[in-house]
Motif scaffolding. Structure first.
Motif, PDB file in Angstrom:
ATOM      1  N   TYR B 152      23.244  59.615  52.072  1.00 48.31           N
ATOM      2  CA  TYR B 152      22.029  59.088  52.673  1.00 48.31           C
ATOM      3  C   TYR B 152      20.992  60.198  52.634  1.00 48.31           C
ATOM      4  CZ  TYR B 152      19.017  57.006  56.332  1.00 48.31           C
ATOM      5  OH  TYR B 152      17.976  56.476  57.043  1.00 48.31           O
ATOM      6  N   GLN B 153      19.825  59.868  52.129  1.00 52.52           N
ATOM      7  CA  GLN B 153      18.738  60.847  52.001  1.00 52.52           C
ATOM      8  C   GLN B 153      19.238  62.124  51.330  1.00 52.52           C
ATOM      9  OE1 GLN B 153      17.497  60.949  56.094  1.00 52.52           O
ATOM     10  NE2 GLN B 153      16.121  59.194  55.831  1.00 52.52           N
ATOM     11  N   ASP B 154      19.927  61.952  50.186  1.00 56.73           N
ATOM     12  CA  ASP B 154      20.411  63.047  49.335  1.00 56.73           C
ATOM     13  C   ASP B 154      21.455  63.950  49.991  1.00 56.73           C
ATOM     14  OD1 ASP B 154      18.770  62.143  47.316  1.00 56.73           O
ATOM     15  OD2 ASP B 154      17.065  63.316  48.054  1.00 56.73           O
ATOM     16  N   LYS B 155      22.048  63.512  51.067  1.00 59.70           N
ATOM     17  CA  LYS B 155      23.120  64.303  51.667  1.00 59.70           C
ATOM     18  C   LYS B 155      24.370  63.440  51.801  1.00 59.70           C
ATOM     19  CE  LYS B 155      20.317  67.604  54.167  1.00 59.70           C
ATOM     20  NZ  LYS B 155      19.668  67.887  55.427  1.00 59.70           N
ATOM     21  N   THR B 156      25.531  64.111  51.816  1.00 62.04           N
ATOM     22  CA  THR B 156      26.793  63.384  51.884  1.00 62.04           C
ATOM     23  C   THR B 156      27.368  63.463  53.297  1.00 62.04           C
ATOM     24  OG1 THR B 156      27.180  63.988  49.593  1.00 62.04           O
ATOM     25  CG2 THR B 156      29.067  63.148  50.822  1.00 62.04           C
ATOM     26  N   TYR B 157      27.692  62.278  53.852  1.00 61.12           N
ATOM     27  CA  TYR B 157      28.186  62.235  55.227  1.00 61.12           C
ATOM     28  C   TYR B 157      29.583  61.622  55.332  1.00 61.12           C
ATOM     29  CZ  TYR B 157      23.413  63.404  56.533  1.00 61.12           C
ATOM     30  OH  TYR B 157      22.212  64.030  56.676  1.00 61.12           O
ATOM     31  N   GLY B 158      30.186  61.343  54.190  1.00 56.55           N
ATOM     32  CA  GLY B 158      31.526  60.767  54.223  1.00 56.55           C
ATOM     33  C   GLY B 158      32.197  60.990  52.879  1.00 56.55           C
ATOM     34  N   ILE B 159      33.532  60.994  52.879  1.00 54.44           N
ATOM     35  CA  ILE B 159      34.283  61.199  51.646  1.00 54.44           C
ATOM     36  C   ILE B 159      35.177  59.982  51.440  1.00 54.44           C
ATOM     37  CG2 ILE B 159      36.005  62.638  50.489  1.00 54.44           C
ATOM     38  CD1 ILE B 159      33.494  64.200  50.847  1.00 54.44           C
ATOM     39  N   PRO B 160      34.970  59.231  50.324  1.00 52.98           N
ATOM     40  CA  PRO B 160      35.820  58.069  50.090  1.00 52.98           C
ATOM     41  C   PRO B 160      37.192  58.476  49.553  1.00 52.98           C
ATOM     42  CG  PRO B 160      34.288  58.320  48.275  1.00 52.98           C
ATOM     43  CD  PRO B 160      33.966  59.414  49.256  1.00 52.98           C
ATOM     44  N   PHE B 161      38.218  57.703  49.916  1.00 50.83           N
ATOM     45  CA  PHE B 161      39.536  57.942  49.308  1.00 50.83           C
ATOM     46  C   PHE B 161      39.920  56.824  48.365  1.00 50.83           C
ATOM     47  CE2 PHE B 161      41.926  54.850  51.736  1.00 50.83           C
ATOM     48  CZ  PHE B 161      41.223  54.744  52.926  1.00 50.83           C
ATOM     49  N   GLN B 162      39.289  55.643  48.538  1.00 51.94           N
ATOM     50  CA  GLN B 162      39.539  54.600  47.544  1.00 51.94           C
ATOM     51  C   GLN B 162      38.236  53.883  47.224  1.00 51.94           C
ATOM     52  OE1 GLN B 162      41.960  51.246  48.490  1.00 51.94           O
ATOM     53  NE2 GLN B 162      41.469  51.272  50.672  1.00 51.94           N
ATOM     54  N   PHE B 163      38.140  53.438  45.981  1.00 53.83           N
ATOM     55  CA  PHE B 163      36.934  52.735  45.555  1.00 53.83           C
ATOM     56  C   PHE B 163      37.291  51.839  44.378  1.00 53.83           C
ATOM     57  CE2 PHE B 163      32.858  51.851  43.726  1.00 53.83           C
ATOM     58  CZ  PHE B 163      32.020  51.805  44.833  1.00 53.83           C
ATOM     59  N   GLY B 164      36.849  50.599  44.435  1.00 45.38           N
ATOM     60  CA  GLY B 164      37.158  49.710  43.322  1.00 45.38           C
ATOM     61  C   GLY B 164      36.125  48.611  43.180  1.00 45.38           C
ATOM     62  N   VAL B 165      36.026  48.034  41.987  1.00 40.52           N
ATOM     63  CA  VAL B 165      35.104  46.925  41.759  1.00 40.52           C
ATOM     64  C   VAL B 165      35.844  45.624  42.011  1.00 40.52           C
ATOM     65  CG1 VAL B 165      33.707  48.152  40.077  1.00 40.52           C
ATOM     66  CG2 VAL B 165      35.682  46.822  39.302  1.00 40.52           C
ATOM     67  N   GLU B 166      35.091  44.538  42.177  1.00 36.89           N
ATOM     68  CA  GLU B 166      35.756  43.253  42.362  1.00 36.89           C
ATOM     69  C   GLU B 166      35.534  42.373  41.147  1.00 36.89           C
ATOM     70  OE1 GLU B 166      34.491  40.888  45.614  1.00 36.89           O
ATOM     71  OE2 GLU B 166      32.446  40.662  44.897  1.00 36.89           O
ATOM     72  N   GLY B 167      36.356  41.351  41.056  1.00 38.08           N
ATOM     73  CA  GLY B 167      36.251  40.405  39.962  1.00 38.08           C
ATOM     74  C   GLY B 167      37.127  39.214  40.282  1.00 38.08           C
ATOM     75  N   VAL B 168      37.372  38.394  39.268  1.00 38.66           N
ATOM     76  CA  VAL B 168      38.150  37.187  39.499  1.00 38.66           C
ATOM     77  C   VAL B 168      39.602  37.435  39.104  1.00 38.66           C
ATOM     78  CG1 VAL B 168      38.388  34.740  38.964  1.00 38.66           C
ATOM     79  CG2 VAL B 168      36.101  35.774  39.069  1.00 38.66           C
ATOM     80  N   TRP B 169      40.520  37.264  40.066  1.00 42.69           N
ATOM     81  CA  TRP B 169      41.958  37.340  39.806  1.00 42.69           C
ATOM     82  C   TRP B 169      42.414  35.960  39.385  1.00 42.69           C
ATOM     83  CZ3 TRP B 169      44.344  41.998  39.998  1.00 42.69           C
ATOM     84  CH2 TRP B 169      43.655  43.034  40.656  1.00 42.69           C
ATOM     85  N   TYR B 170      43.316  35.872  38.402  1.00 41.72           N
ATOM     86  CA  TYR B 170      43.799  34.542  38.006  1.00 41.72           C
ATOM     87  C   TYR B 170      45.271  34.577  37.621  1.00 41.72           C
ATOM     88  CZ  TYR B 170      43.470  35.983  33.082  1.00 41.72           C
ATOM     89  OH  TYR B 170      43.641  36.628  31.888  1.00 41.72           O
ATOM     90  N   ARG B 171      45.887  33.375  37.651  1.00 42.89           N
ATOM     91  CA  ARG B 171      47.294  33.228  37.256  1.00 42.89           C
ATOM     92  C   ARG B 171      47.323  32.869  35.781  1.00 42.89           C
ATOM     93  NH1 ARG B 171      51.063  32.504  41.486  1.00 42.89           N
ATOM     94  NH2 ARG B 171      52.559  32.467  39.775  1.00 42.89           N
ATOM     95  N   LYS B 172      47.910  33.757  34.956  1.00 42.57           N
ATOM     96  CA  LYS B 172      47.947  33.514  33.503  1.00 42.57           C
ATOM     97  C   LYS B 172      48.686  32.217  33.186  1.00 42.57           C
ATOM     98  CE  LYS B 172      48.006  38.459  32.482  1.00 42.57           C
ATOM     99  NZ  LYS B 172      48.926  39.597  32.280  1.00 42.57           N
ATOM    100  N   SER B 173      49.788  31.967  33.921  1.00 40.16           N
ATOM    101  CA  SER B 173      50.589  30.775  33.622  1.00 40.16           C
ATOM    102  C   SER B 173      49.794  29.489  33.859  1.00 40.16           C
ATOM    103  CB  SER B 173      51.855  30.771  34.474  1.00 40.16           C
ATOM    104  OG  SER B 173      51.503  30.857  35.836  1.00 40.16           O
TER     105      SER B 173
END
Lengths: 348, 447
Positions: B152-173
Motif C-alpha cells: 500500500y502506497q509503495d510499502k509492504t505491510y504483509g507477507i503472503p504464503f500462498q497465492f493462486g489464480v482461479e478458474g473453472v474446475w471440471y470433471r473430465k469423465s
C-alpha cells in the motif's frame, strides 16, 4: 424497585410529615430517626448500587455510545478520534437516501430500500403474531384447560420448542426445509410443488417459512402463559355460568377470556417487543436470506455494522431500533396496559 | 441531612464501581508482548503471539494448523530465544471480530492473518501495521508480483504464503460423457458445452450462491473481461464506478444466468459443506463444472472416502481459465486471484518481521507446496508442486497479463460487501446490473 417504594412508604415520607406538625420532637427521637434514615439510604445504596453500576456500564453507556457513533463516518478500524462527523446523514441515508443528490439514488437502492424492507418484515411479524399466533394459542390453551390423562406430558411437548436454543432450532429447520430435505419430499409426496429456488430463498415463501418457524418456536410460551392465567380463574364462576345454561363456548368467551385479559395483554407486549428485536433465528437461517427476503432490522444492522464495517450507519440503525422499541413500549404501557396497572395500584 | 444521605449513597456506588474498575484493569496490566521493547538481542527471550485461520475440519484433521506448528517449532530450534503462542481461530470470527477488536483495543497479536487489499489499506491508515519493506526486502523481492495485494502506497505491510489464480474446475469423465472434446476458451464455446451437458442430463455448472461470494466471483470475472486494467486497478483506490464496464459485467452475468447453466435452487446452495453443496455436486459427479480458486481440489477430496477414491477423483479433475467474452476492454489473459498472508502488529518485536521472512523462504515454501494444501506464494516453492493441475495453475499465474486480486478483497469489507450483496441479488432476480453499481457507489460514499 418494589422494595424501594415499600420501604419509602413505610418510613420516609410518613416520618417527614410528622415532623412538620406542631408537636415538638425530643432530640432523642430526632437522633433515632436520623439514624434510621441513614440506615435506610445505605441499604438502598448497597442493594441498588451494584445493579445500577452494571446498568450504567452495560446498558446506558452502550446506548449513548451508539448514539454518538451514529453521527460519524466510522469504519470501526481506524481510531474513533479520527472519524469524520457527518451529523444526521446516516439516518437520512437509511430513511430516504441522504442529503446528497448525486448519491441519493444509489443510497435509495442499496441502503434505504433494504432498511424499509427489513422494518416492514418486523411489523408484518407483529401483525401476524396478533392475527394468527394469538387466536391459535388461545384456542389451544382453552382446549387444554381441563383434566385429561397425559395433560402434563402434552404441556411439556408444547413448551419444548421454546426451551430449545434458537441456534439448534434454526439449524434443524434449515435442514428440514433444505431443497433436498424432508419438507420438500413430503410436499412432493402429496402431489404439490415445493417453492421454486428453495423454501427460504423463494421471494414469497422465504418470509412465510421463517414466520412458520418463529410461530413454532414461540407459540408454546403463549399457551403456557394463557394456561397459567386460566388456572387462576375461579372455578365457581364457570360452574355458576354452566348452571345458568351457558354453553362451553359461552363460558370460554364470556368468562375465561375476559378474566385472563391481563395475561393476554402482557403476552402481546412481550411479543411485540420480541418481534421488533427478532434476530437470532433470522441470522441462523442464512443471515436473513441471501437477498434479504426475510431480513429484520436487527439482522440488517448486523450485516452493515459488523460485516461491512460501517459502524456509523450500523449504529444509526441500532438507534432507530431503540427508538421504535421505546415508543412502542411506552405507548403500549400508557394505553393498553394502563388499566391493568391501575387495577394493580388499587389492589395495593 | 439530604446531603448526607446522598453522600452515603454515592459512597456505596463508588465502592461498587471501584470493584468493577479493579476487575477491568486487572487484565490490562498483564504485559501481552514481553518482547515489545526488545531490540533484537538473540539472548532475550521473546514470545510471539500468532493468530491464524487454520482450524480443524469436519474429520478432525488440521493439516495447515499442523504445518504452522512445525514451522514455529523449526524457527524456535533456529532461534532458541523465540517461542510462539499460537491461537487458531475460525476465519470469519478472526477477520470480522477478533482482529478488528484487538487492533482497536491496542492489544493485538504480534503476527496475524492478513487478506490484503482494502482491509490492509484501512489498517495501515489507522497505523496498526509494521512496515516490512526494508527488513524483509529480500523475501519481498523473491515473492515478486504476488506480494502486490499486501502493499500500500509503495510499502509492504504483509507477507503472503500462498497465492493462486482461479478458474473453472471440471470433471473430465462428465465432459467425455457429454461429448465435449476440448476445454472452452470463449463464452460461445462454454455456452455450447453447457447445452451439451444439459442434453446428457448433467448439471453443467454448480455454484454455491447461498454463501454469496461464490456467485460474486462470476461477476468479478465478467468485470475482468469488460473493464480495462486501468479502470479495474484505479477503482481500488478511487472507488469510482462510473465507467459503463461495471454495469456491463452485470449485464453479461445476467445473460449467462438466463441460459440456465446452474443447478436448480442455486441460491439455496452452500459452497463447501455437505453433498448438496456446489463442491459436493462436482465431487459426487452430479455437476460438471465449478468456478473456484486453487484450494478446491482439497475441498473435493473431502467428499471422497479412501485414498483410491481420492486419487481417482484427483485424476478426473481438469481446469481451464475463465473464457474470453466477445467484447469488452479487458485483457482475455488476465486472471483473478488471491491468497493468504500475515502481518506484524506495529508494536511487535523485530523477530516478527524476521519470522515472516522465514515463512516466505524457499525452504518453508517448498515444504508448504509439498503438503498439497495450496500454491506457494514464492515461485521457488512451485517446483515442489506435484499435482499436474496445480502445476497448470502455477503456469497461468506467471503467464497472465496481470493477476487482479479478488474484487471484494480489493475494495475492502464495505464496498466489497455491498458489491457481493448486489451480485447475489442478480442471481436471486431482485437486483439489476445498475443496482450492483449503485450499491458500490453508495458504500464508497460512506467510507
Amino acid at each position: 424497585m418494589t422494595t424501594m417504594e415499600t420501604s419509602g412508604m413505610g418510613r420516609g415520607p410518613v416520618g417527614d410529615t410528622s415532623s412538620a406538625g406542631p408537636r415538638t420532637v425530643s432530640p432523642k427521637v430526632e437522633a433515632q430517626r436520623r439514624a434510621d434514615n441513614r440506615r435506610k439510604w445505605s441499604e438502598i445504596a448497597l442493594f441498588t448500587g451494584p445493579a445500577l453500576v452494571l446498568f450504567l456500564v452495560f446498558v446506558v453507556f452502550p446506548v449513548a455510545s451508539a448514539m454518538r457513533y451514529s453521527l460519524y463516518k466510522w469504519n470501526g478500524v481506524k481510531k474513533f478520534s479520527e472519524a469524520e462527523f457527518i451529523g444526521f446523514e446516516n439516518y437520512a441515508r437509511a430513511l430516504w437516501g441522504g442529503s446528497d443528490p448525486a448519491t441519493r439514488q444509489a443510497f435509495k437502492t442499496a441502503y434505504s430500500q433494504p432498511f424499509w424492507d427489513a422494518l416492514g418484515h418486523n411489523f408484518l411479524i407483529i401483525f401476524l403474531s396478533m392475527a394468527i399466533q394469538l387466536p391459535l394459542a388461545l384456542i389451544v390453551a382453552l382446549v387444554l384447560n381441563r383434566k385429561f390423562p397425559g395433560r402434563s406430558f402434552v404441556r411439556v411437548v408444547i413448551f419444548a420448542p421454546y426451551v430449545i436454543s434458537e441456534v439448534i432450532a434454526g439449524v434443524m429447520w434449515f435442514i428440514i426445509f433444505d431443497p433436498q430435505g424432508i419438507a420438500t419430499h413430503f410436499v412432493e409426496a402429496i402431489g404439490l410443488h415445493p417453492p421454486e429456488g428453495g423454501w427460504f430463498e423463494d421471494q414469497t415463501w422465504g418470509f412465510w417459512t421463517v414466520f412458520f418457524i418463529v410461530t413454532w418456536k414461540y407459540l408454546g410460551l403463549a399457551i403456557i402463559l394463557f394456561l397459567a392465567g386460566l388456572s387462576g380463574v375461579q372455578q365457581e364462576l364457570q360452574e355458576a355460568a354452566s348452571i345458568d345454561g351457558a354453553s362451553w363456548w359461552q363460558v370460554q368467551w364470556r368468562i375465561n377470556v375476559p378474566l385472563i385479559g391481563p395475561t393476554i395483554r402482557i403476552w402481546a407486549f412481550l411479543s411485540i417487543i420480541g418481534s421488533i428485536q427478532l434476530f437470532d433465528m433470522v441470522w441462523v437461517l442464512n443471515r436473513g436470506g441471501t437477498t434479504g427476503q426475510y431480513a429484520t432490522i436487527a439482522s440488517f444492522m448486523t450485516q452493515i455494522g459488523f460485516f461491512r464495517h460501517d459502524v456509523g450507519f450500523g449504529s444509526a440503525i441500532a438507534v432507530i431500533m431503540f427508538v421504535i422499541s421505546l415508543v412502542v413500549a411506552t405507548a403500549y404501557m400508557l394505553t393498553v396496559l394502563r388499566r391493568d396497572n391501575a387495577d394493580a395500584d388499587l389492589s395495593r | 441531612m439530604a446531603h448526607m444521605r446522598r453522600m452515603a449513597a454515592l459512597a456505596a456506588i463508588a465502592a461498587s464501581s471501584a470493584l468493577v474498575l479493579a476487575a477491568c484493569s486487572d487484565s490490562g496490566d498483564t504485559p501481552s508482548t514481553p518482547g515489545a521493547t526488545n531490540t533484537g538481542d538473540s539472548s532475550t527471550p521473546v514470545e510471539l503471539t500468532w493468530w491464524h485461520n487454520a482450524v480443524a475440519g469436519d474429520d478432525g484433521g488440521n493439516p495447515l494448523g499442523d504445518f504452522w506448528q512445525k514451522v514455529a517449532d523449526d524457527y524456535t530450534a533456529l532461534h532458541p530465544n523465540v517461542t510462539f503462542k499460537i491461537e487458531q481461530i475460525q476465519n470469519e470470527d478472526l477477520q470480522r471480530t477478533r482482529i478488528p477488536t484487538a487492533l482497536q483495543a491496542g492489544d493485538a497479536p504480534d503476527i496475524f492473518q492478513q487478506w490484503g487489499g482494502g482491509e490492509l489499506a484501512a489498517q495501515v491508515d489507522a497505523g496498526y501495521l509494521m512496515d516490512l519493506s526494508e527488513v524483509d526486502a529480500d523475501a519481498i523481492a523473491k515473492l515478486g508480483g504476488a506480494v502486490a495485494p499486501w502493499q500500500y502506497q509503495d510499502k509492504t505491510y504483509g507477507i503472503p504464503f500462498q497465492f493462486g489464480v482461479e478458474g473453472v474446475w471440471y470433471r473430465k469423465s462428465l465432459f467425455d460423457q457429454a461429448g465435449i472434446t476440448a476445454e472452452p476458451t470463449t463464452m460461445d464455446e462454454l455456452n455450447a458445452d453447457v447445452a451439451k451437458l444439459k442434453s446428457a442430463n448433467i448439471i453443467p455448472i454448480a455454484v454455491g450462491a447461498g454463501d454469496k461470494w461464490p456467485a460474486a466471483h462470476w461477476w468479478y470475472n465478467f468485470a475482468l473481461r469488460s473493464c480495462s486494467k486501468d479502470v479495474l486497478q484505479g477503482a481500488g483506490t478511487s472507488f469510482d464506478f462510473s465507467d459503463p464496464c461495471w454495469v456491463q459485467a452485470g449485464t453479461d452475468l445476467q445473460a449467462f444466468i438466463d441460459t440456465d447453466p446452474f443447478q436448480p435452487d442455486f441460491t439455496s446452495t452452500a459452497a463447501q459443506t455437505g453433498a448438496t453443496s456446489s463442491a459436493g455436486l462436482v465431487a459426487t459427479g452430479k455437476a460438471a463444472m465449478e468456478l473456484m480458486g486453487a484450494w478446491n481440489p482439497s475441498v473435493y477430496a473431502g467428499f471422497a472416502e479412501g485414498d483410491d477414491a481420492k486419487a481417482a477423483l484427483s485424476a478426473d479433475l481438469g481446469w481451464f481459465p475463465m473464457p474470453a467474452t466477445a467484447s469488452g476492454q479487458g485483457d482475455p489473459s488476465a486472471a483473478l486471484g488471491g491468497g493468504d498472508g500475515f502481518s506484524c502488529y506495529v508494536d511487535a518485536p523485530p523477530e516478527c518481521a524476521d519470522f515472516l521472512a522465514y515463512v516466505a523462504s524457499d525452504e518453508v515454501q517448498t515444504a508448504f507446496a509439498a503438503t498439497g494444501i495450496g500454491l506457494p506464494a514464492n515461485p521457488a516453492g512451485a517446483s515442489a508442486v506435484t499435482d499436474p493441475v496445480l502445476q497448470e495453475l502455477a503456469a497461468v499465474n506467471s503467464s497472465a497479463a496481470y493477476v487482479q486480486l479478488w474484487l471484494d478483497t480489493t475494495f475492502g469489507p464495505n464496498v466489497g460487501g455491498a458489491m457481493n450483496d448486489g451480485i447475489v441479488g442478480i442471481f436471486g432476480g431482485t437486483t439489476t446490473p445498475q443496482g450492483v453499481v449503485d450499491g458500490m457507489t453508495a458504500a464508497a460514499a460512506t467510507q
